[in-house]
Design a protein around this motif. Structure first.
Motif, short mmCIF file in Angstrom:
data_model
loop_
_atom_site.label_atom_id
_atom_site.label_comp_id
_atom_site.label_asym_id
_atom_site.label_seq_id
_atom_site.Cartn_x
_atom_site.Cartn_y
_atom_site.Cartn_z
N TYR A 208 9.68 8.02 -7.40
CA TYR A 208 8.42 8.30 -6.80
C TYR A 208 8.10 9.80 -6.85
CZ TYR A 208 4.44 8.08 -3.67
OH TYR A 208 3.25 8.38 -3.01
N ARG B 250 -4.62 5.29 3.39
CA ARG B 250 -3.50 5.42 2.28
C ARG B 250 -2.99 6.80 1.78
NH1 ARG B 250 -5.33 3.43 -3.94
NH2 ARG B 250 -3.51 4.03 -5.02
N ARG C 155 -3.05 8.33 -4.35
CA ARG C 155 -4.28 8.49 -5.29
C ARG C 155 -4.68 9.78 -5.06
NH1 ARG C 155 -9.04 5.85 -1.34
NH2 ARG C 155 -8.54 7.05 0.64
N ARG D 117 3.97 1.83 -0.81
CA ARG D 117 4.82 1.93 -2.09
C ARG D 117 3.93 2.00 -3.44
NH1 ARG D 117 9.20 3.60 -1.48
NH2 ARG D 117 10.20 2.71 -3.52
N ARG D 118 2.83 2.22 -3.45
CA ARG D 118 1.75 2.45 -4.51
C ARG D 118 1.74 4.20 -4.55
NH1 ARG D 118 -3.83 -0.18 -3.27
NH2 ARG D 118 -4.55 0.79 -5.05
N SER E 205 0.74 -1.00 -0.17
CA SER E 205 0.20 -0.06 -0.01
C SER E 205 1.01 1.39 -0.21
CB SER E 205 -1.05 0.00 1.33
OG SER E 205 -1.83 1.09 1.30
#
Length: 387
Positions: free
Chosen positions: A180, A377, A144, A140-141, A138
């Motif tokens: 990132y 998140r 959003r 490393r995504r 979660s």
């Protein structure tokens, strides 16, 4: 403040060691006799050493070997967090079962209780490992995009639909690097915002170590500019150097200052304050929302404050702001730490009202410490003003 942090770092090994011994003893007792009984204390000793190594080498970010140690240390910290909390819960459950058994005169047999001890110890280990894995995926995504509409009474028609994209708590450092950061910049620019608000804690390290990795932020684009404020981690890493670097990257860094934006016939004031704790590092940089409005037009249609910590809200509301944008809390980052945030901050995450003012608290665009997020998140926030 520097002495306070130094004192904490001196106490940290002792606190961790005591917690480590507690978990080791509780899990070892439940292990079957033989070599397996040595696995828990050996593994926990290794975890303890990795955590300390990660903490005490994290400022040397940028060297591959040091970054690998930081990765191992922070993953170990995340794992130990789960082991410790679940061991506490396990003990509470076992005490409750024992009390119920004594009160009922033997509701569980000795063999059943022995089996429960072993099974629950194994469950602590399995759940902890699973939580670390899920939390790592979660974290490393890419963050959003979260859409928020903020209604401001009597907002001028020209400012309705005005968009602010907020990036907070990126924490570029040992485990968050250029790749990132570039992905975040691309995602933000895709939103075509009117302004971009960077609400602190962008970095965890020195300019010399991280300038290469933060460089992509120079590519951020917004119609009315990119605005930034300092967070507590900028002060840990050398705030003066970072403020200069942020300005070199093209940000307007607001140090108890404001800018006036005009859209058609409407005026918008964007102000920013130094971090709430800045006075502990430099008395001249004490956070002051009222000072940040000095000289601002009295007839502004809206006044927006960028303040890293939500606890700036009290002074901001008294100064007459309509909206405060903050971060710092990470939304708790992973269970159960969100329940401890209110001990220091008025809000954990999301949109709230504080008197006549509204406060939006971002969960953060990166993470700090353990590369883990569960139930909180990371986000890139697009805020639309509405009347």
């Amino acid at each position: 403040m520097a002495m306070t942090r130094f004192s904490f770092l001196l106490r940290l090994p002792i606190i961790l060691l005591l917690a480590d011994i507690y978990v080791a003893l509780r899990l070892t007792i439940a292990a079957p006799p033989g070599i397996t009984r040595w696995l828990a204390p050996t593994a926990l000793l290794l975890i303890y050493l990795l955590i300390l190594a990660g903490f005490f080498t994290r400022r040397a970010v940028g060297k591959p070997a040091i970054d690998a140690i930081a990765w191992a240390g922070f993953l170990s910290l995340g794992l130990f967090s789960w082991l410790f909390v679940l061991t506490l819960l396990r003990d509470a459950l076992l005490i409750a079962i024992k009390a119920a058994t004594m009160a009922d005169g033997g509701i569980f047999s000795d063999s059943a209780i022995s089996l429960l001890h072993a099974a629950s110890a194994l469950a602590v280990l399995v759940v902890s490992l699973l939580a670390v894995l899920l939390g790592l995926v979660s974290a490393r995504r890419l963050a959003r995009v979260v859409d928020i509409e903020v209604r401001l009474p009597d907002l001028a028609p020209a400012l309705r639909g005005f968009t602010i994209v907020q990036v907070s708590d990126l924490h570029v450092g040992p485990t968050i690097k250029r790749r990132y950061v570039s992905a975040v910049v691309h995602a933000v620019n895709e939103l075509s915002p009117d302004i971009i608000a960077l609400t602190g804690d962008l970095v965890d390290g020195s300019v010399a170590s991280l300038s290469e990795h933060i460089q992509p932020l120079a590519g951020l684009k917004a119609r009315h500019g990119v605005y930034a404020v300092t967070g507590n981690h900028e002060y840990y890493s050398g705030a003066a150097q970072w403020v200069a670097e942020f300005r070199r990257l093209g940000f307007q860094v607001l140090m108890n200052q404001h800018r006036v934006l005009v859209r058609q016939d409407a005026t918008l004031v964007v102000a920013g304050v130094t971090d709430f704790s800045a006075r502990n590092f430099d008395a001249e940089q004490a956070s002051d929302p009222l000072l940040a409005l000095h000289g601002a037009p009295a007839n502004a249609a809206a006044r927006i404050l960028l303040a890293h910590q939500p606890r700036s809200a009290r002074a901001a509301e008294a100064a007459g702001y309509d909206l405060q944008l903050s971060g710092h809390t990470h939304g708790g980052q992973f269970w159960p730490w969100k329940y401890f945030v209110p001990l220091q901050q008025p809000f954990v995450d999301g949109l709230h009202r504080y008197g006549r003012m509204q406060v939006y608290v971002s969960r953060g665009t990166g993470y700090w410490g353990p590369p883990m997020r569960l139930g909180a998140r990371s986000e890139i926030t697009r805020i639309r003003l509405a009347g």
